[in-house]
Scaffold this active site. Structure first.
Site, PDB file in Angstrom:
ATOM      1  N   SER A  58      -3.403  35.311  19.815  1.00 22.62           N
ATOM      2  CA  SER A  58      -4.635  36.002  20.197  1.00 22.62           C
ATOM      3  C   SER A  58      -5.545  36.307  19.022  1.00 22.62           C
ATOM      4  O   SER A  58      -6.640  36.820  19.205  1.00 22.62           O
ATOM      5  CB  SER A  58      -4.296  37.317  20.925  1.00 22.62           C
ATOM      6  N   THR A  89      -6.955  41.138  20.580  1.00 22.40           N
ATOM      7  CA  THR A  89      -7.672  41.700  19.436  1.00 22.40           C
ATOM      8  C   THR A  89      -6.732  42.493  18.559  1.00 22.40           C
ATOM      9  O   THR A  89      -5.824  43.134  19.050  1.00 22.40           O
ATOM     10  CB  THR A  89      -8.783  42.655  19.929  1.00 22.40           C
ATOM     11  N   THR A 138     -10.411  38.583  16.371  1.00 17.07           N
ATOM     12  CA  THR A 138      -9.846  38.047  17.612  1.00 17.07           C
ATOM     13  C   THR A 138     -10.155  36.560  17.771  1.00 17.07           C
ATOM     14  O   THR A 138     -11.104  36.036  17.187  1.00 17.07           O
ATOM     15  CB  THR A 138     -10.433  38.797  18.827  1.00 17.07           C
ATOM     16  N   ARG A 187     -18.499  31.540  24.544  1.00 18.02           N
ATOM     17  CA  ARG A 187     -18.354  32.944  24.934  1.00 18.02           C
ATOM     18  C   ARG A 187     -18.042  33.807  23.717  1.00 18.02           C
ATOM     19  O   ARG A 187     -17.238  33.469  22.865  1.00 18.02           O
ATOM     20  CB  ARG A 187     -17.254  33.085  25.970  1.00 18.02           C
ATOM     21  N   VAL A 188     -18.692  34.966  23.647  1.00 17.45           N
ATOM     22  CA  VAL A 188     -18.434  35.973  22.623  1.00 17.45           C
ATOM     23  C   VAL A 188     -18.183  37.295  23.328  1.00 17.45           C
ATOM     24  O   VAL A 188     -18.936  37.675  24.229  1.00 17.45           O
ATOM     25  CB  VAL A 188     -19.620  36.106  21.647  1.00 17.45           C
ATOM     26  N   GLY A 189     -17.142  37.996  22.915  1.00 15.69           N
ATOM     27  CA  GLY A 189     -16.824  39.289  23.514  1.00 15.69           C
ATOM     28  C   GLY A 189     -17.366  40.444  22.696  1.00 15.69           C
ATOM     29  O   GLY A 189     -18.351  40.320  21.961  1.00 15.69           O
ATOM     30  N   THR A 208     -10.255  47.197  22.527  1.00 12.49           N
ATOM     31  CA  THR A 208      -9.565  45.961  22.874  1.00 12.49           C
ATOM     32  C   THR A 208      -9.608  45.813  24.390  1.00 12.49           C
ATOM     33  O   THR A 208      -9.894  46.770  25.110  1.00 12.49           O
ATOM     34  CB  THR A 208      -8.117  45.964  22.370  1.00 12.49           C
ATOM     35  N   GLY A 209      -9.334  44.614  24.863  1.00 18.01           N
ATOM     36  CA  GLY A 209      -9.359  44.383  26.301  1.00 18.01           C
ATOM     37  C   GLY A 209     -10.489  43.452  26.702  1.00 18.01           C
ATOM     38  O   GLY A 209     -10.931  42.618  25.917  1.00 18.01           O
TER      39      GLY A 209
END
Length: 332
Positions: free
Chosen positions: A89, A191, A209, A219-221, A242-243
């Site tokens: 991860s 993360t 991450t 995609r970017v978180g 995180t999550g």
């Protein structure tokens, strides 16, 4: 009057009284009554991180105990997980996007509020260190994609294939049905976020991450976004998330936690309030995703909270490196 000035003035005027691990100060108010203020002694240095990452927190503490600063500590701590190929991860060996590309996001923030980030970085293991270079060596906060990669190479980072055989095998199995649905505490364990306070009482943080497994290309978180995945205010405290990043971004979660601490909430209370902002949104689908926060304030108090069970925080303080299970919202 801030805390440091209060302590200094109390010492100079002789009204400060040291008792055990606390400083008790007495000051007369207008009615000649004495007000007693208890200030807990902070035990420094201190490191906290998301999930069970004792090797990472141990490395960070090693830096701090050797006299290093909080910024060096969080960078070196995060690098441990980035190089851990068994952890799918973060960094090398991370699970790829739908097209088979391992793409990394990271950010870092120092005691002065300076910050740097990289998004959609490929073929460079230590994204957190590239983020620090962005912060220190460019006029920018964030670099993306090929530009981030070329910048990293120009700074001496060696490109390498981050898709390990184990991650490639998992990706090939996923392609059979190619279905995407976040899996609480498995796919969302995506993360490592770390916060540290050094011996000087200064706070820094970092977050890195490989993002959600089998995400759409590009995609970017929340992790590389200052204020969402990470925020530090050296006068107040810091927070990392995180999550499911999309949900953290919608509430600017880490900034929210720090601002709640500024208003007087403890780290624990602030994390709980930030989670409540997510689950109480109209039509929230919170039962199907996980979000967790950890936070620390200037006093060295910590907190953690999540939507669902099994989120945890690793904390290294007073010679003890321990995993702490987080309290959580959804107890149904």
């Amino acid at each position: 009057m801030n805390r440091r000035k209060f302590i200094k003035n109390a010492s100079l005027t002789g009204v400060g009284l040291a008792v055990g691990n606390s400083l008790v100060s007495c000051a007369e108010n207008s009615s000649d009554k004495k007000v007693i203020v208890n200030i807990d002694k902070v035990s420094l240095p201190l490191v906290i991180a998301t999930w069970h990452v004792k090797e990472a927190t141990a490395k960070a503490m090693e830096v701090l105990e050797a006299g290093g600063n909080a910024l060096d500590a969080v960078e070196q701590g995060c690098r441990v997980e980035e190089a851990n190929e068994k952890g799918q991860s973060v960094g090398k060996g991370g699970l790829p996007d739908r097209d088979g590309n391992v793409t990394l996001d990271a950010c870092i923030m120092d005691k002065h509020g300076n910050c740097g980030a990289v998004v959609y970085l490929q073929n460079i293991t230590h994204a957190v260190s590239v983020a620090r270079k962005v912060m220190e060596d460019t006029p920018h906060v964030m670099l993306a994609g090929e530009g981030a990669k070329q910048f990293a190479i120009s700074k001496g980072f060696e490109p390498e294939d981050l898709l390990t055989e184990a991650s490639k095998e998992a990706w090939n199995k996923w392609k059979v049905e190619a279905k995407y649905k976040p899996i609480i505490n498995i796919e969302n364990h995506d993360t490592i976020g770390m916060l540290a306070i050094d011996k000087n009482g200064d706070i820094s943080g970092a977050c890195t991450t490989s993002g959600l497994a089998y995400k759409m290309g590009g995609r970017v978180g929340d992790s590389p976004i200052i204020g969402s995945g990470l925020f530090v205010d050296n006068e107040i405290g810091g927070c990392v998330a995180t999550g499911l990043g999309e949900e953290v971004v919608k509430t600017v979660g880490s900034f929210l936690v720090v601002e709640l601490m500024r208003q007087g909430k403890s780290p624990q209370e602030a994390c709980e309030e930030a989670i409540s902002r997510i689950v109480n949104k109209p039509n929230s689908d919170y039962k199907n995703f996980q979000v967790g926060y950890i936070a620390v304030n200037k006093k060295g108090e910590t907190g953690s909270y999540s939507i669902h069970q099994w989120f945890s925080m690793t904390k290294f303080q007073n010679g003890i490196n321990e995993q702490i299970q987080s309290d959580y919202f959804n107890k149904v």
